[in-house]
Design an enzyme around this catalytic site. Structure first.
Site, short mmCIF file in Angstrom:
data_model
loop_
_atom_site.label_atom_id
_atom_site.label_comp_id
_atom_site.label_asym_id
_atom_site.label_seq_id
_atom_site.Cartn_x
_atom_site.Cartn_y
_atom_site.Cartn_z
CB THR A 1 9.91 37.16 6.73
OG1 THR A 1 11.30 37.50 6.68
CG2 THR A 1 9.50 36.53 5.42
CG LEU B 1 4.40 29.71 -1.11
CD1 LEU B 1 3.19 30.43 -1.69
CD2 LEU B 1 4.91 28.66 -2.09
N GLY C 1 -0.83 45.20 0.50
CA GLY C 1 -0.91 46.52 -0.11
C GLY C 1 -0.85 46.43 -1.63
CB THR D 1 15.54 29.27 3.12
OG1 THR D 1 14.30 29.90 2.76
CG2 THR D 1 15.89 29.64 4.55
N GLY D 2 15.88 30.05 -0.15
CA GLY D 2 15.68 29.63 -1.52
C GLY D 2 17.02 29.41 -2.22
CE1 TYR E 1 7.32 29.45 9.14
CE2 TYR E 1 6.20 27.83 10.50
CZ TYR E 1 6.51 28.33 9.25
OH TYR E 1 6.00 27.72 8.12
#
Length: 324
Positions: free
Chosen positions: A94, A75, A104, A37-38, A147
């Site tokens: 995700t 994000l 981690g 989506t970026g 989500y």
């Protein structure tokens, strides 16, 4: 002190603005994004900057970074309902695998990590405004569950890594945010209404339009994220970040139409499953612990947002809300 910051989802709407702000403050940024989506156009102006590094990578896979990392802003995750519902399994991966990998890394590097959580952890709330202590009403098997539940699981993992392994964490529960660099096809209230109004197409309201939203301009939200990350007193508890100004969806549609000088008609369509009736943050904790509160009004924030969408859509020659 100059910090080396990792921003996952850094080519997205909020991630790209966050990268800008961190570099302006003298820090360096490693931007990680799989471009689901970026958009590279969001970070094109940074690609030649020595303080900025871009890596195309999906956070569900482990990430190796050479050199120290001081801050991790996680994000990474589609926030647009049409987009996160397109591949719900990947969305959940995700949220869960992504934060596991980032936690981690934070543990190994001794880095502080901020999780971009969401107001969606409150589900369709029975109280308003929503304080951080409210546990919400969330459907575990609905179209939005990948989500909503993914973000709730990520908060749990943040808490457990802090308690069991001493990782320094911050959790931001982000309410509806808008501004330039939003994808015109984002599918949320501001992008939908503005693109429809600018094109003189019918403005579609789902349901009767009495449901409410609280809209925060991206400049305010980014300031809140950085203030939360750098606070030495807020601790690991979640913090709401959003604008407590509450508008009905119908009101937002009329404001957008007027600011766009649009001839669009307002029409109604069936309301999506699990669409929340109310969204309004209680930002008392952010005010007390961070000294933060939004300062940009809805009309002030909509003016540059509309101008941006006008450019993105290639619409010229029309005056928009006083912005040529």
């Amino acid at each position: 002190m100059a910090l080396r910051c990792l921003v996952t989802g850094g080519a997205g709407f909020l991630g790209s603005h966050l990268s800008d702000r961190l570099i302006e403050r003298g820090h360096s940024v490693i931007c990680v994004d799989n471009l689901q989506t970026g958009r590279l156009s969001n970070i094109a102006h940074l690609l030649g900057n020595p303080a900025f590094e871009y890596r195309q990578h999906d956070v569900i896979a482990p990430l190796e970074i050479s050199g120290r990392i001081d801050r991790i802003y996680n994000l990474a995750c589609a926030a647009s309902p049409p987009k996160y519902q397109r591949d719900p399994i990947h969305t959940f991966q995700t949220c869960v695998f992504g934060i596991l990998n980032m936690l981690g890394l934070a543990q190994r590097e001794g880095a502080r990590i901020l999780q971009a959580s969401t107001s969606e952890v409150y589900g369709d709330p029975e109280i308003s405004p929503q304080p951080e202590s409210y546990r919400g009403v969330v459907n575990t098997v609905g179209p939005r569950s990948c989500y909503d539940e993914g973000k709730r699981a990520a908060e749990t993992l943040m808490h457990d890594f802090h308690e069991a392994r001493g990782v320094d964490i911050r959790i931001a529960r982000i309410f509806n945010t808008y501004g330039p660099r939003m994808d015109p096809g984002d599918g949320r209230v501001v992008s939908n209404f503005v693109t429809q109004a600018l094109s003189d197409k019918p403005i579609t309201i789902y349901g009767d339009g009495m449901q409410t939203r609280s809209l925060c301009f991206m400049d305010d939200l980014i300031e809140g994220l950085i203030a939360l990350m750098e606070s030495e007193t807020v601790g690991p508890e979640p913090v709401n970040l959003g604008n407590p100004g509450e508008f009905s969806v119908g009101e937002i549609a009329r404001i957008v139409r007027d600011m766009c000088n649009s001839r669009s008609q307002i029409v109604h369509s069936e309301r999506p499953v699990d669409d929340p009736h109310q969204r309004c943050p209680d930002i008392g904790r952010a005010r007390r612990m961070l000294g933060w509160a939004p300062t940009v009004s809805l009309t002030e924030g909509l003016a540059p947002t509309i101008a941006y969408f006008r450019s993105e859509l290639g619409l010229v020659g029309r005056e928009i809300g006083g912005v040529a």
